[in-house]
Scaffold this active site. Sequence first.
Site, PDB file in Angstrom:
ATOM      1  N   HIS A 150       0.868  -1.186   0.000  1.00 35.72           N
ATOM      2  CA  HIS A 150       0.000   0.000   0.000  1.00 35.72           C
ATOM      3  C   HIS A 150       0.900   1.231   0.000  1.00 35.72           C
ATOM      4  CE1 HIS A 150      -2.647   3.045   1.906  1.00 35.72           C
ATOM      5  NE2 HIS A 150      -3.635   2.355   1.425  1.00 35.72           N
ATOM      6  N   CYS A 154      -4.772   2.503  -3.640  1.00 39.14           N
ATOM      7  CA  CYS A 154      -3.503   3.012  -3.074  1.00 39.14           C
ATOM      8  C   CYS A 154      -2.418   1.935  -3.161  1.00 39.14           C
ATOM      9  CB  CYS A 154      -3.667   3.448  -1.627  1.00 39.14           C
ATOM     10  SG  CYS A 154      -4.752   4.849  -1.435  1.00 39.14           S
ATOM     11  N   GLN A 167      -4.946  -4.974   6.893  1.00 39.42           N
ATOM     12  CA  GLN A 167      -5.950  -5.883   6.323  1.00 39.42           C
ATOM     13  C   GLN A 167      -5.979  -7.232   7.029  1.00 39.42           C
ATOM     14  OE1 GLN A 167      -8.215  -5.114   4.058  1.00 39.42           O
ATOM     15  NE2 GLN A 167      -7.446  -3.084   3.542  1.00 39.42           N
ATOM     16  N   ASP A 196       2.777  -4.530   8.168  1.00 40.23           N
ATOM     17  CA  ASP A 196       1.577  -3.719   7.957  1.00 40.23           C
ATOM     18  C   ASP A 196       0.387  -4.662   8.085  1.00 40.23           C
ATOM     19  OD1 ASP A 196       0.294  -1.849   5.049  1.00 40.23           O
ATOM     20  OD2 ASP A 196      -0.685  -2.620   6.841  1.00 40.23           O
ATOM     21  N   LYS A 228     -10.744  -0.576  10.254  1.00 42.10           N
ATOM     22  CA  LYS A 228     -10.884  -1.743   9.378  1.00 42.10           C
ATOM     23  C   LYS A 228     -11.340  -2.969  10.126  1.00 42.10           C
ATOM     24  CE  LYS A 228      -7.482  -0.141   6.105  1.00 42.10           C
ATOM     25  NZ  LYS A 228      -8.400   0.380   5.076  1.00 42.10           N
TER      26      LYS A 228
HETATM   27  C1  LIG Z   1      -2.643  -2.773   3.524  1.00 43.08           C
HETATM   28  C2  LIG Z   1      -2.946  -1.364   3.992  1.00 43.08           C
HETATM   29  N1  LIG Z   1      -1.978  -0.658   4.612  1.00 43.08           N
HETATM   30  C3  LIG Z   1      -2.198   0.598   5.049  1.00 43.08           C
HETATM   31  C4  LIG Z   1      -3.427   1.204   4.862  1.00 43.08           C
HETATM   32  C5  LIG Z   1      -3.635   2.614   5.405  1.00 43.08           C
HETATM   33  O1  LIG Z   1      -4.554   2.544   6.477  1.00 43.08           O
HETATM   34  P1  LIG Z   1      -5.122   3.912   7.081  1.00 43.08           P
HETATM   35  O2  LIG Z   1      -5.728   4.641   5.932  1.00 43.08           O
HETATM   36  O3  LIG Z   1      -6.126   3.481   8.117  1.00 43.08           O
HETATM   37  O4  LIG Z   1      -3.928   4.632   7.670  1.00 43.08           O
HETATM   38  C6  LIG Z   1      -4.454   0.520   4.207  1.00 43.08           C
HETATM   39  C7  LIG Z   1      -5.779   1.208   3.966  1.00 43.08           C
HETATM   40  N2  LIG Z   1      -6.636   0.568   3.028  1.00 43.08           N
HETATM   41  C8  LIG Z   1      -7.162   1.322   1.981  1.00 43.08           C
HETATM   42  C9  LIG Z   1      -8.051   2.469   2.398  1.00 43.08           C
HETATM   43  O5  LIG Z   1      -9.179   2.430   1.450  1.00 43.08           O
HETATM   44  N3  LIG Z   1      -9.132   1.220   0.732  1.00 43.08           N
HETATM   45  C10 LIG Z   1      -8.019   0.493   1.069  1.00 43.08           C
HETATM   46  O6  LIG Z   1      -7.770  -0.634   0.701  1.00 43.08           O
HETATM   47  C11 LIG Z   1      -4.223  -0.795   3.769  1.00 43.08           C
HETATM   48  O7  LIG Z   1      -5.185  -1.508   3.162  1.00 43.08           O
END
Ligand SMILES: Cc1ncc(COP(=O)(O)O)c(CN[C@@H]2CONC2=O)c1O
Length: 404
Positions: free
Chosen positions: A121, A362, A201, A198, A224
């Site tokens: 991400h 992202c 998920q 990280d 999440k």
């Molecule tokens: C694997 C992963 N790492 C970091 C983040 C960042 O998390 P925060 O936004 O809570 O700091 C996300 C957010 N997931 C994104 C947000 O919207 N859709 C997604 O898949 C993520 O899926």
Amino acid sequence: MKFSDIRDAFPILKLQENGQPLVYLDSGATSQKPLKVIEAIDHYYRAENANVHRGVYGLSERATESYEGAREKVRHFLNASSTKEIVFVRGTTEAINLVAQTWGRENLTAGDEVLITEMEHHSNIVPWQLLRDQLGIKLVVVPINDQGEISLSDYESLLSEKTKLVSVVHMSNALGSINPVKEMTTLAHKVGAKVLLDGAQAVPHMAVDVQSLDCDFYAFSAHKMYGPTGIGVLYGKEALLEAMPPYQGGGDMIYSVTFDKTEYNELPYKFEAGTPHIAGGIGLGAAIDFMLDIGLENIAQYENQLLTEATEKLQQIEGLKIIGQAANKGGVISFVIEGVHPHDMATLMDQDGIAVRASHHCAMPVMQRFNVPATIRASLGVYNNSEDIDRLIASIKEAIDMLV
Ligand SMILES: Cc1ncc(COP(=O)(O)O)c(CN[C@@H]2CONC2=O)c1O
């Protein structure tokens, strides 16, 4: 709590969307919130609202007890050895930036290598690029195969004595791939590298035991895993956190301040400057209670069954290609449909009350790796069921008939 009763615990799932019952399949972006979490936050503001840690009156003491009680729930949830290892942050993004800007700046010098993967991400890419631009470190990227998996041999071949940090996603938000993070951590430690995982998920879908994983840092976001936005957790091994400089300066992170010198507070408060998101922490604690009431193994098993059902039904749709078919996957299915842009699909599916995400999620390097502009992503939560999957399939077929 039985899965058939779980849905009733989520007020928002009673909504109609475009005249149809809402089918929410975007928990990967943010999960919906059970009444228990909403009520815990409501109760705090109605009956316990006060600033924490320094008040000498009952209300503040009770607010502190609830907030620090939530920290203990997080410790138990991750099986950390001490609440000193549980730092409240805004979310996964801030957790990773905190490590980059404190441990990173303190321990990395030009030429040192930070190893990430092709499925990260952006919140686990950009902080390291910022550090590269600041310190002259090198970013090393582990490739992924056509199924969206990391090969341990590829990973091991990229480790060396120059590798000072491995920062990898536990479960991909774009592919659903679950990485062999325990083995990756062991291999990283063999070359003397620290490991940040990280877990944004992963935490909603499976039990996470940071002592068993032996990772040095672990990050996740409350929103999440059925908790509120604006609060997340950085787990860090106590000795590492002790040696790290503060991330931000201000109130609560100090013992004493003079114009000549400041004595920092103990862990974890050294990393928690300013008034914290008290209600968010309490809401996170309630979300952990909710998940533990169901049972983490039960959640994993239920969602895996639904993932298998959805995957099999999606694969029967002509022209649909699933992006990310790792042998070990969590409740995320990304797909593309020949001749149809993901945004057009998702827009039409919304007309059927289906909430899926059409985006690069992202994770633009993943889109480049699979040569697609975006994917449609259906991501599961504990409240989804077979009826949701059937409505998803029907809506996709209807949209294809309209668009192709
Ligand atoms: C694997 C992963 N790492 C970091 C983040 C960042 O998390 P925060 O936004 O809570 O700091 C996300 C957010 N997931 C994104 C947000 O919207 N859709 C997604 O898949 C993520 O899926």
